[in-house]
Design an enzyme around this catalytic site. Sequence first.
Site, PDB file in Angstrom:
ATOM      1  N   ASP A 196       1.944  10.236   3.718  1.00  0.00           N
ATOM      2  CA  ASP A 196       2.716  11.067   4.632  1.00  0.00           C
ATOM      3  C   ASP A 196       1.784  12.050   5.331  1.00  0.00           C
ATOM      4  O   ASP A 196       1.535  13.146   4.852  1.00  0.00           O
ATOM      5  CB  ASP A 196       3.810  11.803   3.858  1.00  0.00           C
ATOM      6  CG  ASP A 196       4.946  12.190   4.765  1.00  0.00           C
ATOM      7  OD1 ASP A 196       4.916  11.806   5.948  1.00  0.00           O
ATOM      8  OD2 ASP A 196       5.866  12.884   4.297  1.00  0.00           O
ATOM      9  N   CYS A 221      18.123  44.935 -13.718  1.00  0.00           N
ATOM     10  CA  CYS A 221      19.259  45.597 -14.350  1.00  0.00           C
ATOM     11  C   CYS A 221      18.699  46.610 -15.332  1.00  0.00           C
ATOM     12  O   CYS A 221      17.797  46.307 -16.107  1.00  0.00           O
ATOM     13  CB  CYS A 221      20.102  44.562 -15.091  1.00  0.00           C
ATOM     14  SG  CYS A 221      21.140  45.310 -16.363  1.00  0.00           S
ATOM     15  N   LYS A 240      10.839   2.669   2.539  1.00  0.00           N
ATOM     16  CA  LYS A 240      10.773   4.118   2.391  1.00  0.00           C
ATOM     17  C   LYS A 240      11.326   4.587   1.046  1.00  0.00           C
ATOM     18  O   LYS A 240      12.332   4.068   0.567  1.00  0.00           O
ATOM     19  CB  LYS A 240      11.584   4.797   3.521  1.00  0.00           C
ATOM     20  CG  LYS A 240      11.077   4.488   4.918  1.00  0.00           C
ATOM     21  CD  LYS A 240       9.768   5.188   5.232  1.00  0.00           C
ATOM     22  CE  LYS A 240       9.963   6.633   5.599  1.00  0.00           C
ATOM     23  NZ  LYS A 240      10.236   6.878   7.012  1.00  0.00           N
ATOM     24  N   CYS A 274      22.589  45.039 -21.897  1.00  0.00           N
ATOM     25  CA  CYS A 274      23.008  43.918 -21.047  1.00  0.00           C
ATOM     26  C   CYS A 274      22.981  42.610 -21.854  1.00  0.00           C
ATOM     27  O   CYS A 274      21.932  42.232 -22.375  1.00  0.00           O
ATOM     28  CB  CYS A 274      22.075  43.821 -19.850  1.00  0.00           C
ATOM     29  SG  CYS A 274      22.474  42.452 -18.752  1.00  0.00           S
ATOM     30  N   CYS A 281      26.508  43.011 -16.807  1.00  0.00           N
ATOM     31  CA  CYS A 281      26.970  44.158 -17.605  1.00  0.00           C
ATOM     32  C   CYS A 281      27.446  45.333 -16.760  1.00  0.00           C
ATOM     33  O   CYS A 281      27.939  46.314 -17.308  1.00  0.00           O
ATOM     34  CB  CYS A 281      25.863  44.618 -18.554  1.00  0.00           C
ATOM     35  SG  CYS A 281      24.514  45.466 -17.730  1.00  0.00           S
ATOM     36  N   CYS A 301      24.769  45.279 -12.001  1.00  0.00           N
ATOM     37  CA  CYS A 301      24.427  44.027 -12.676  1.00  0.00           C
ATOM     38  C   CYS A 301      25.671  43.146 -12.826  1.00  0.00           C
ATOM     39  O   CYS A 301      26.690  43.604 -13.334  1.00  0.00           O
ATOM     40  CB  CYS A 301      23.841  44.344 -14.045  1.00  0.00           C
ATOM     41  SG  CYS A 301      23.601  42.872 -15.061  1.00  0.00           S
ATOM     42  N   GLU A 342       0.858  -1.196   0.000  1.00  0.00           N
ATOM     43  CA  GLU A 342       0.000   0.000   0.000  1.00  0.00           C
ATOM     44  C   GLU A 342       0.884   1.232   0.000  1.00  0.00           C
ATOM     45  O   GLU A 342       1.955   1.206   0.599  1.00  0.00           O
ATOM     46  CB  GLU A 342      -0.807   0.086   1.307  1.00  0.00           C
ATOM     47  CG  GLU A 342      -1.779  -0.998   1.538  1.00  0.00           C
ATOM     48  CD  GLU A 342      -2.253  -0.998   3.000  1.00  0.00           C
ATOM     49  OE1 GLU A 342      -2.313   0.071   3.631  1.00  0.00           O
ATOM     50  OE2 GLU A 342      -2.542  -2.091   3.495  1.00  0.00           O
ATOM     51  N   LYS A 402       2.434   4.402   1.369  1.00  0.00           N
ATOM     52  CA  LYS A 402       2.553   4.910   2.736  1.00  0.00           C
ATOM     53  C   LYS A 402       2.301   6.402   2.666  1.00  0.00           C
ATOM     54  O   LYS A 402       3.107   7.160   2.125  1.00  0.00           O
ATOM     55  CB  LYS A 402       3.936   4.608   3.299  1.00  0.00           C
ATOM     56  CG  LYS A 402       4.086   5.040   4.744  1.00  0.00           C
ATOM     57  CD  LYS A 402       5.365   4.470   5.348  1.00  0.00           C
ATOM     58  CE  LYS A 402       5.429   4.653   6.850  1.00  0.00           C
ATOM     59  NZ  LYS A 402       5.391   6.056   7.270  1.00  0.00           N
ATOM     60  N   TYR A 409      -6.525   2.366   6.277  1.00  0.00           N
ATOM     61  CA  TYR A 409      -5.657   1.252   5.893  1.00  0.00           C
ATOM     62  C   TYR A 409      -5.746   0.059   6.837  1.00  0.00           C
ATOM     63  O   TYR A 409      -4.975  -0.885   6.719  1.00  0.00           O
ATOM     64  CB  TYR A 409      -4.204   1.698   5.764  1.00  0.00           C
ATOM     65  CG  TYR A 409      -3.638   2.398   6.984  1.00  0.00           C
ATOM     66  CD1 TYR A 409      -3.471   1.722   8.195  1.00  0.00           C
ATOM     67  CD2 TYR A 409      -3.267   3.731   6.924  1.00  0.00           C
ATOM     68  CE1 TYR A 409      -2.967   2.354   9.313  1.00  0.00           C
ATOM     69  CE2 TYR A 409      -2.756   4.381   8.036  1.00  0.00           C
ATOM     70  CZ  TYR A 409      -2.605   3.684   9.227  1.00  0.00           C
ATOM     71  OH  TYR A 409      -2.110   4.317  10.329  1.00  0.00           O
TER      72      TYR A 409
HETATM   73  S1  IVH Z   1      -0.036   0.359   8.838  1.00  0.00           S
HETATM   74  C1  IVH Z   1       1.108  -2.115  12.126  1.00  0.00           C
HETATM   75  N1  IVH Z   1      -0.467   1.461   6.488  1.00  0.00           N
HETATM   76  O1  IVH Z   1       2.950   4.910   9.008  1.00  0.00           O
HETATM   77  C2  IVH Z   1       0.701  -1.277  11.041  1.00  0.00           C
HETATM   78  N2  IVH Z   1       0.571   2.744   8.185  1.00  0.00           N
HETATM   79  O2  IVH Z   1       5.222   3.922  10.941  1.00  0.00           O
HETATM   80  C3  IVH Z   1       0.887   0.140  11.325  1.00  0.00           C
HETATM   81  N3  IVH Z   1       1.095   5.029   7.518  1.00  0.00           N
HETATM   82  O3  IVH Z   1       1.633   5.292  12.238  1.00  0.00           O
HETATM   83  C4  IVH Z   1       0.380   1.052  10.353  1.00  0.00           C
HETATM   84  N4  IVH Z   1       0.280   4.899   5.467  1.00  0.00           N
HETATM   85  O4  IVH Z   1       0.873   6.885  10.396  1.00  0.00           O
HETATM   86  C5  IVH Z   1       0.028   1.618   7.734  1.00  0.00           C
HETATM   87  N5  IVH Z   1      -0.918   2.321   4.387  1.00  0.00           N
HETATM   88  C6  IVH Z   1      -0.440   2.475   5.626  1.00  0.00           C
HETATM   89  C7  IVH Z   1       0.113   3.697   6.059  1.00  0.00           C
HETATM   90  C8  IVH Z   1       0.619   3.785   7.348  1.00  0.00           C
HETATM   91  C9  IVH Z   1       0.870   5.673   6.361  1.00  0.00           C
HETATM   92  C10 IVH Z   1       1.761   5.597   8.696  1.00  0.00           C
HETATM   93  C11 IVH Z   1       0.936   5.562   9.954  1.00  0.00           C
HETATM   94  C12 IVH Z   1       1.724   4.768  10.958  1.00  0.00           C
HETATM   95  C13 IVH Z   1       3.110   4.877  10.412  1.00  0.00           C
HETATM   96  C14 IVH Z   1       3.877   3.657  10.812  1.00  0.00           C
END
Ligand code: IVH
Length: 674
Positions: free
Chosen positions: A120, A430, A318, A435, A415, A412, A116, A118, A230
């Site tokens: 932010d 300028c 990551k 120039c 020039c 400048c 999935e 991740k 999630y």
């Molecule tokens: S699963 C045990 N799924 O990542 C499973 N986390 O470091 C724990 N996060 O605190 C979370 N997208 O804030 C999961 N698709 C995703 C996620 C996700 C972002 C973040 C979440 C969690 C941190 C874990």
Amino acid sequence: MMASSDVKSEIEDLREAIRYHNYRYYVLDDPEIPDAEYDRMMRRLLELESLYPELVTPDSPSQRVGAPPLEAFETVPHDLPMLSLANGFDDGEIREFDKRIKRMLKTDEKIEYVGEPKMDGLAIEVRYEGGILVRGATRGDGFTGEDVTANIKTIRAIPLKLRAPHSPIPTRFDARGEIFMPLEGFRALNQQRKKEGLPPFANPRNAAAGSLRQLDSRITAARPLDIYFYGVGVVEGITFTTHWEILKSLPEFGLKTNPHARVCHGVEEIITYFHDLLKVRDDFPYEMDGVVIKVNDLGLQRRLGEVSRSPRWAIAYKFPASQEMTQIEDITVQVGRTGVLTPVAIMKPVEVEGATVSRATLHNQDEIERKDIRVGDWVIVQRAGGVIPEVVRVIRSKRPPHAQPFIFPKECPVCGSTVVRLPGEASHRCMGISCPAQLKGKIRHFASKRAMNIDGLGQKLVDQLINRGLVKNFADIYRLTLEEIANLERMGEKSAQNLLNEIEESKATTLPRFLYALGIPLVGEHLAQVLAEHYGNLDALMSADEESLMGIDEIGPQVTQSLRTFFSAPDNQKVIQHLLDAGVHYEKTTKNRLPLSSEVFVFTGTLPNMTRDEAKKIVEGLGGTTANQVSRKITCVVAGEKAGSKLQKARELGIRILTPEAFQAILRKYSNPK
Ligand code: IVH
């Protein structure tokens, strides 16, 4: 007022309909009705609820405007801890993770994973009891979080009541997800904050966290927050056997999940999934910091268990970091084609998201001062929107003791001409007439139709003349010889002679055209006309002082300073003198010239209030000429209704196009002098 059962059922119908359309809009991303219709239903619901406040329920879709501020958030325990994830940074670490799992499960078979994005942002848990949202909490330390229920309720993508079309409503359903701020909303929010003099958020994650953790939920309500669910916490009334089943059932309850999640068979598929997503990462409308890899089978998850607050069955792979730290080695200044000076930070090269970053624009003086960036500073850099590098902020604690604020150069760097920052402008410019950084653009402008009108002097020729050092300033154009021109690429004797003739013809010009051609910052065609009419000749204008200039109706402090700086630069005076010496001259009586004498009009389409012949006569009476076909000689095309190919051609040639109304406004202006 006592509510009748009719009112009650209208309210309930409205709520059901609004919930359904919320689901279509936020979860399925597939709205069924226009926004206006949705707004109408919401207004009606609000109206009824204000008439019958006793009928307002906490799960009504109207309850999203935010509640009065809290003193502080309450801390609340999580019945099942919200775990965090171990991180992996390269393919090898993910293969290690897979090996560990196989070892623990004593198997050689491929493991089925779910990958999935991740997100932010920040993790939350939302509790539904009997399908009604009763609590929203932040992750906190994983065991206790903050009760942010009032804030959660303002986020439209989070349903206040679960849908349950196919199954009975679970008695308890704790859903977990990541709240985030989409990039578009983040940029708009920061722009607005800048306008209001507030510090901008460093990134969308901080903006999301800052927005959710507001004691006044009315502030949260105004922030563009979104969520992807999630996972689940405590759930009563349904059982799941795989994580994928959870992800499939969340949307059925109205809880939105990220559509880019995938089932992957074995570790190599998950690694491919990661690299595929990494490639398109910058095309997403929100920020992701990696992918989360989870063992799909919940039975296997249980067998694997957890260590020190992270499950053994999941890992975050990551993406390469999008922010890094480096040191500013120098701040240089670049001169753009329009003469605007841009400060650029030169930094120790550093890898950001897989690309080496060593330079970043600092935009202008205000921006440098706002961030207080100095040579020698350690700074955080990031690639904005994943592409353009930018300096986010200075790490003040690492500032070398003698670092000095940056001072903009007064001359400048290309020039040596005077640099000015005109009143009210953000950038420095300028003012040099020759120039080299600006020369190509300046010569093109000088020769353009509405300036000196040297038709044959197009972009390619200008480039050649400058690259060969034949033209270093405007006056050089009038010194070109037949031989020099004929030697250029794609030029013969005949076309060279044609160009020379055009250059010769251009010497007879008008004062407004000449002034416009000089390319004085902020002096466009209109102001050139105003100045020419006011002073009548160049000498008078060049020696006009501030008081005299400021006395003219349409001239303010910006233009005044621009003119004063431009005409007082010795190099600029020299070039102007050389132009006059070369034979450039203008008619002195600009005041009595007919207003449209330099215009050539073409009419196309029907004009509402006059025939074409009438229009032509009026134009000619004001000194203009008219033609039937669109060509480069035409300065203006009036396009009425049903305009056809002429309009098309005018667009292609970049000729000014007027609506009949704009045309009539011009006629009115000149036909009835004040
Ligand atoms: S699963 C045990 N799924 O990542 C499973 N986390 O470091 C724990 N996060 O605190 C979370 N997208 O804030 C999961 N698709 C995703 C996620 C996700 C972002 C973040 C979440 C969690 C941190 C874990």
